[in-house]
Design an enzyme around this catalytic site. Structure first.
Site, PDB file in Angstrom:
ATOM      1  N   ASP A  30       0.819  -1.121   0.062  1.00 61.86           N
ATOM      2  CA  ASP A  30       0.091   0.244   0.019  1.00 61.86           C
ATOM      3  C   ASP A  30       1.186   1.259   0.182  1.00 61.86           C
ATOM      4  OD1 ASP A  30      -3.014   0.859   0.823  1.00 61.86           O
ATOM      5  OD2 ASP A  30      -1.794   2.230   1.203  1.00 61.86           O
ATOM      6  N   ILE A  31       0.416   2.232  -0.723  1.00 59.93           N
ATOM      7  CA  ILE A  31       1.401   3.724  -1.078  1.00 59.93           C
ATOM      8  C   ILE A  31       1.201   4.034   0.615  1.00 59.93           C
ATOM      9  CG2 ILE A  31      -0.699   5.044  -1.445  1.00 59.93           C
ATOM     10  CD1 ILE A  31       1.227   5.393  -4.098  1.00 59.93           C
ATOM     11  N   ASN A  87     -12.352  -3.077   2.716  1.00 60.63           N
ATOM     12  CA  ASN A  87     -13.642  -1.722   2.091  1.00 60.63           C
ATOM     13  C   ASN A  87     -14.395  -2.094   0.575  1.00 60.63           C
ATOM     14  OD1 ASN A  87     -12.427  -1.078   4.624  1.00 60.63           O
ATOM     15  ND2 ASN A  87     -10.819   0.051   3.175  1.00 60.63           N
ATOM     16  N   GLN A  94     -14.294   2.675   0.692  1.00 70.35           N
ATOM     17  CA  GLN A  94     -13.692   2.878  -0.201  1.00 70.35           C
ATOM     18  C   GLN A  94     -13.265   3.671  -0.792  1.00 70.35           C
ATOM     19  OE1 GLN A  94     -15.313  -0.277  -2.972  1.00 70.35           O
ATOM     20  NE2 GLN A  94     -13.766  -0.742  -4.175  1.00 70.35           N
ATOM     21  N   HIS A 100     -10.009  -4.851  -3.294  1.00 75.62           N
ATOM     22  CA  HIS A 100      -9.352  -5.544  -2.718  1.00 75.62           C
ATOM     23  C   HIS A 100      -9.182  -5.932  -1.457  1.00 75.62           C
ATOM     24  CE1 HIS A 100     -10.138  -0.439  -2.955  1.00 75.62           C
ATOM     25  NE2 HIS A 100      -9.000  -1.099  -1.094  1.00 75.62           N
ATOM     26  N   HIS A 102      -7.256  -5.612   1.809  1.00 77.85           N
ATOM     27  CA  HIS A 102      -6.034  -4.644   2.489  1.00 77.85           C
ATOM     28  C   HIS A 102      -5.689  -6.178   3.789  1.00 77.85           C
ATOM     29  CE1 HIS A 102      -7.166  -0.384   1.838  1.00 77.85           C
ATOM     30  NE2 HIS A 102      -7.584  -0.629   1.808  1.00 77.85           N
TER      31      HIS A 102
HETATM   32  P1  DGP Z   1      -9.491   2.028   0.158  1.00 77.90           P
HETATM   33  O1  DGP Z   1     -10.186   2.633   0.571  1.00 77.90           O
HETATM   34  O2  DGP Z   1     -10.105   0.473   0.748  1.00 77.90           O
HETATM   35  O3  DGP Z   1      -9.836   2.032  -1.610  1.00 77.90           O
HETATM   36  O4  DGP Z   1      -7.730   1.640  -0.230  1.00 77.90           O
HETATM   37  C1  DGP Z   1      -7.301   2.171  -1.076  1.00 77.90           C
HETATM   38  C2  DGP Z   1      -5.695   1.885  -0.633  1.00 77.90           C
HETATM   39  O5  DGP Z   1      -4.951   2.280  -1.968  1.00 77.90           O
HETATM   40  C3  DGP Z   1      -5.007   2.827  -0.119  1.00 77.90           C
HETATM   41  O6  DGP Z   1      -4.903   2.721   1.540  1.00 77.90           O
HETATM   42  C4  DGP Z   1      -4.122   3.426  -0.532  1.00 77.90           C
HETATM   43  C5  DGP Z   1      -4.075   2.572  -1.691  1.00 77.90           C
HETATM   44  N1  DGP Z   1      -3.463   3.609  -3.390  1.00 77.90           N
HETATM   45  C6  DGP Z   1      -3.800   4.084  -3.315  1.00 77.90           C
HETATM   46  N2  DGP Z   1      -3.653   4.677  -4.934  1.00 77.90           N
HETATM   47  C7  DGP Z   1      -2.326   3.785  -4.613  1.00 77.90           C
HETATM   48  C8  DGP Z   1      -1.182   3.665  -5.123  1.00 77.90           C
HETATM   49  O7  DGP Z   1      -0.751   4.223  -6.579  1.00 77.90           O
HETATM   50  N3  DGP Z   1      -0.410   2.729  -5.345  1.00 77.90           N
HETATM   51  C9  DGP Z   1      -0.285   1.693  -4.774  1.00 77.90           C
HETATM   52  N4  DGP Z   1       0.381   1.307  -3.700  1.00 77.90           N
HETATM   53  N5  DGP Z   1      -0.992   2.125  -3.353  1.00 77.90           N
HETATM   54  C10 DGP Z   1      -2.281   2.559  -3.536  1.00 77.90           C
END
Ligand code: DGP
Length: 114
Positions: A30-31, A87, A94, A100, A102
């Site tokens: 996760d970023i 989520n 979400q 996805h 987590h």
């Molecule tokens: P959610 O709230 O469940 O939709 O979480 C989406 C997650 O995705 C959030 O924790 C950050 C992650 N995320 C969003 N954009 C990127 C990206 O470009 N790269 C990565 N590695 N993670 C990302």
């Protein structure tokens, strides 16, 4: 899907820290990590959210969870456990519309969520 950020990550068009990839699923860090271990496991096929799935997706959903627990174990979470979160849509917080899981581990998490 053309404008889906996770589809672009899966395709390699956006770089990510890849943890696992096979024909069905893709896992990457996760970023914005919320714990020492925080990665996402996604289906390669675009599915917007869990509400979009049905019986035909049972095998894929099982694979997502099995991959999540296997990778969590490999990353050191086997003994103390981890949190596995999906989520879903706006009430579920979400933000990326590609299904996805987590995986959060490496520290003691609180409950209930805010
Ligand atoms: P959610 O709230 O469940 O939709 O979480 C989406 C997650 O995705 C959030 O924790 C950050 C992650 N995320 C969003 N954009 C990127 C990206 O470009 N790269 C990565 N590695 N993670 C990302």
């Amino acid at each position: 899907m053309n404008d889906c950020i996770f589809c672009k990550i899966i395709a390699g068009e956006i770089p990510s820290a890849v943890i696992w990839e096979d024909g069905d699923v893709f896992a990457f860090k996760d970023i914005n990590p919320q714990s020492p271990v925080h990665f996402l496991v996604v289906p390669k096929k675009h599915i917007s959210n869990l509400m979009e799935t049905d019986e035909k997706d049972e095998a894929l959903l099982g694979k997502l969870l099995n991959t999540a627990q296997r990778l969590a174990s490999q990353l050191g979470c086997e003994d103390r456990g981890a949190r596995f979160v999906i989520n879903c849509k706006s009430d579920g917080a979400q933000t990326v519309d590609h299904l996805h899981v987590h995986v959060l581990g490496g520290r003691k998490l609180g409950w209930p969520p805010g």
